[in-house]
Design an enzyme around this catalytic site. Structure first.
Site, PDB file in Angstrom:
ATOM      1  N   GLY A 141       0.821  -1.218   0.000  1.00  0.00           N
ATOM      2  CA  GLY A 141       0.000   0.000   0.000  1.00  0.00           C
ATOM      3  C   GLY A 141       0.848   1.257   0.000  1.00  0.00           C
ATOM      4  N   HIS A 144       7.146  -3.802   1.461  1.00  0.00           N
ATOM      5  CA  HIS A 144       7.325  -2.741   0.468  1.00  0.00           C
ATOM      6  C   HIS A 144       7.961  -1.553   1.191  1.00  0.00           C
ATOM      7  CE1 HIS A 144       4.344  -4.957  -1.868  1.00  0.00           C
ATOM      8  NE2 HIS A 144       4.547  -4.150  -2.888  1.00  0.00           N
ATOM      9  N   GLU A 155      10.141   2.774  -1.669  1.00  0.00           N
ATOM     10  CA  GLU A 155       9.591   2.944  -3.013  1.00  0.00           C
ATOM     11  C   GLU A 155       9.115   4.394  -3.136  1.00  0.00           C
ATOM     12  OE1 GLU A 155       5.977   0.805  -3.603  1.00  0.00           O
ATOM     13  OE2 GLU A 155       5.976   1.026  -5.779  1.00  0.00           O
ATOM     14  N   ASP A 188       5.848  -6.925 -10.259  1.00  0.00           N
ATOM     15  CA  ASP A 188       4.912  -6.152  -9.440  1.00  0.00           C
ATOM     16  C   ASP A 188       3.476  -6.375  -9.949  1.00  0.00           C
ATOM     17  OD1 ASP A 188       4.524  -4.731  -7.162  1.00  0.00           O
ATOM     18  OD2 ASP A 188       4.997  -2.770  -7.993  1.00  0.00           O
TER      19      ASP A 188
HETATM   20 ZN   LIG Z   1       4.361  -4.498  -4.984  1.00  0.00          ZN
END
Ligand SMILES: [Zn+2]
Length: 377
Positions: A184, A211, A214, A303
């Site tokens: 998310g 994650h 990013e 992804d």
């Molecule tokens: Zn991802």
């Protein structure tokens, strides 16, 4: 990156890359549906779609994704999760994913999703996971490739939801679930808000990927590692700020980057996705080649195949075109991925020695027999 095997110097082509055994660690189940399947399921479920033609719908997803912002990129998921609300739909999507992987030469895939988004028609979280596992197992039986399922918690939902997802992941650990992820929008939602879930996973000797780095800085990677105990990092590209200055010049490696390098922490790199979310303005600014050349444990991933109009073959092709990857690099990246999988150790060894290495040996022989005898070691 030389090794002692004779290497063909032929540039990898799309067809040959597809034929090579590959391993995929970061792929979202709800980001990889076939456009035609979205249309069929939407008709059954009475879900409104912006386009009724598979090609046009695929373009719509890609347009939506390629807006240069992670939050906008995530919008397409309301459509895909909208059609994944029944046991039948969930099993079908999982089964088709295994078929698509087989066609793309993926011998082992770790797919991930969050059961939180699939209960609108009354399914329990357990039913959601059981349905997906059923599709994955049927697919694996039919197509001969292998899988692991990762359960995602969402960083913008309350921590108690994350704990529920962590408990769910552990509950299904002997049935095909191999780990836990936090996904998310990163901005404003640090991983350490979900400590209870991560500690639950750790206390159960289970596996974590997060994650991080990013849409937010290297602090997110540091938290994921040192607060949450992650074993792998999803994306991790802002680790570059511990290696390079603002102008992209390599500076002395910081303690965080050194730790990631020394501990062999796997980085799940997703080139197209990073371009589409605006994490990098162009692939020439992507830190992947810096990480790779400096010996980081990098892996190449998709992804979201639907939103980014990609496949693992296409992602490797981007690596060939933008960073000059050759066959030995592809083999090395594939071995990196298999070594970093959450699959059990004997099964990882089995795939490395009985599938990946023989696959690349065969490729070398084929290319050399075809007259590509120039050697590049
Ligand atoms: Zn991802």
């Amino acid at each position: 990156m030389a090794n002692n095997k004779k290497q063909p110097d032929t540039k990898p082509t799309e067809d040959l890359i597809r034929a090579c055994p590959k391993v995929l660690l970061h792929d979202h189940l709800d980001g990889g549906l076939r456009p035609a399947t979205v249309i069929e399921l939407a008709e059954k479920e009475n879900v409104k779609l912006p386009e009724k033609d598979p090609q046009k719908l695929a373009e719509w997803f890609l347009r939506g994704a390629d807006k240069g912002s992670l939050s906008e990129y995530l919008e397409g998921f309301s459509v895909t999760t909208g059609v994944m609300q029944t046991e039948e739909a969930l099993s079908r999507v999982a089964y088709e994913m295994m078929e698509d992987m087989k066609k793309d030469g993926v011998v082992y895939v770790e797919t991930r999703f969050s059961p939180l988004f699939h209960t609108k028609h009354g399914l329990s979280h357990d039913q959601v996971v059981e349905s997906v596992l059923r599709g994955l197992k049927n697919g694996a039986r039919r197509f001969g490739n292998k899988f692991g399922l990762i359960i995602c918690a969402m960083r913008n939902t309350p921590p108690e939801h994350s704990l529920k997802m962590a408990e769910l992941a552990v509950r299904f650990r002997n049935q095909g679930v191999v780990g836990f992820d936090l996904a998310g929008d990163e901005l404003g939602h640090p991983p350490k808000d979900h400590l209870e879930a991560f500690h639950y996973i750790q206390r159960n000797n289970f596996y974590i990927t997060i994650h991080a780095g990013e849409a937010f800085g290297k602090e997110s990677i540091w938290q994921a590692l040192q607060f949450c105990g992650t074993h792998r990092i999803g994306h991790g590209i802002n680790l570059k700020h511990d290696i390079m200055d603002q102008d992209g010049k390599i500076i002395e490696m910081g303690n965080l980057a050194q730790y990631v390098l020394d501990r062999r922490v796997p980085l799940e790199i997703c080139l197209s996705s990073n371009l589409h979310t605006g994490t990098v303005p162009h692939l020439r600014y992507h830190p992947f080649p810096i990480f790779y050349r400096n010996g980081f444990r990098v892996t190449i991933n998709t992804d979201n195949r639907l939103m980014s109009g990609t496949s693992l073959t296409k992602e490797f092709l981007l690596g060939v075109e933008n960073y000059g990857l050759m066959w030995r690099d592809m083999e090395r990246l594939t071995l990196n991925a298999m070594k970093s999988a959450f699959f059990n150790f004997p099964a990882r060894l089995d795939i490395i020695y009985n599938v990946i290495k023989p696959g690349y040996d065969k490729l070398r022989k084929t290319l050399q027999n075809a007259g590509n005898t120039a050697i590049n070691t």
